[in-house]
Design an enzyme around this catalytic site. Sequence first.
Site, short mmCIF file in Angstrom:
data_model
loop_
_atom_site.label_atom_id
_atom_site.label_comp_id
_atom_site.label_asym_id
_atom_site.label_seq_id
_atom_site.Cartn_x
_atom_site.Cartn_y
_atom_site.Cartn_z
N SER A 142 6.98 -2.68 9.97
CA SER A 142 6.42 -2.06 11.17
C SER A 142 7.31 -2.41 12.35
O SER A 142 7.90 -3.49 12.39
CB SER A 142 5.01 -2.58 11.44
OG SER A 142 4.54 -2.17 12.72
N TYR A 155 -1.07 -8.94 12.33
CA TYR A 155 -0.31 -7.85 11.71
C TYR A 155 1.17 -7.97 12.02
O TYR A 155 2.02 -7.91 11.13
CB TYR A 155 -0.86 -6.51 12.22
CG TYR A 155 -0.20 -5.30 11.62
CD1 TYR A 155 -0.52 -4.87 10.34
CD2 TYR A 155 0.74 -4.57 12.34
CE1 TYR A 155 0.07 -3.74 9.80
CE2 TYR A 155 1.33 -3.44 11.81
CZ TYR A 155 1.00 -3.03 10.53
OH TYR A 155 1.60 -1.91 10.00
#
Length: 265
Positions: A142, A155
Amino acid sequence: MNPAPELTGRLALVTGAGRGIGEAVVHALVERGARVLATDVAPDGVRALALKYGGQVVARTLDVTDSQAVEALVAEAEDTLGPLDIVVNVAGVLRTSAVAELTDEDWAATFAVNTNGVFHVSRSVSRRMAGRGTGSIVTVASNAAGIPRTDMAAYAASKAAAVMFTKCLGLELAPLGVRCNTVSPGSTLTDMQRGMWPAGDAQVEAAAARRVIDGDPASYRTGIPLGRIADPSDIADAVAFLVSDRARHITLHDLYVDGGATLRA
């Protein structure tokens, strides 16, 4: 005669293949001629892919947090389907919270999938690839791994760990002919992305998408210079390139596919 698709004859393992980016990766690899072992913790999505593509896709249920289950599946695949040429780590979870309210369980669960899962799968397959002197591993991370995000500490940290793990693995395996790269998407139109938006009709979703594209100074978030949210196929096409021979001299690379959102910070 038309040449065979570029991945003809190759066998790929894709985790998190039941929906979103993982599903799109399966489509992209199959369209380029690969056979795919499609895995997911939930069986319905990968079963649908197997029905759609027949023998070109084999569906298996897999919890990547279970290292023994991963090793058993990889061993079975290599015994029954053939040597794995490609691995794409897509399985991931997102739990949002300010750090002060982040629970031990949310932190551990996020790392269990996003980081430990990448380790389990990559370790198991890379042992075999190294012995053959060929192979390609791609981890879908990501852009949050490279830039701070409010309410996304678990995350972002888990994805940053997955990126660095994949680079270290790639450094170890490069002399053995195995390439390891990462693809780092930005906002992509998946269930995970929609889960961060208010529930509502198409108009509500469009307004939420517009806020992502425009950015949000209050959360220190830039917009998307290209003016659109990614489709899962945009990410899948990047993965398909990195596992192909067109990328044969690319390893340890982190390819951002985010429309310029992080200004490549």
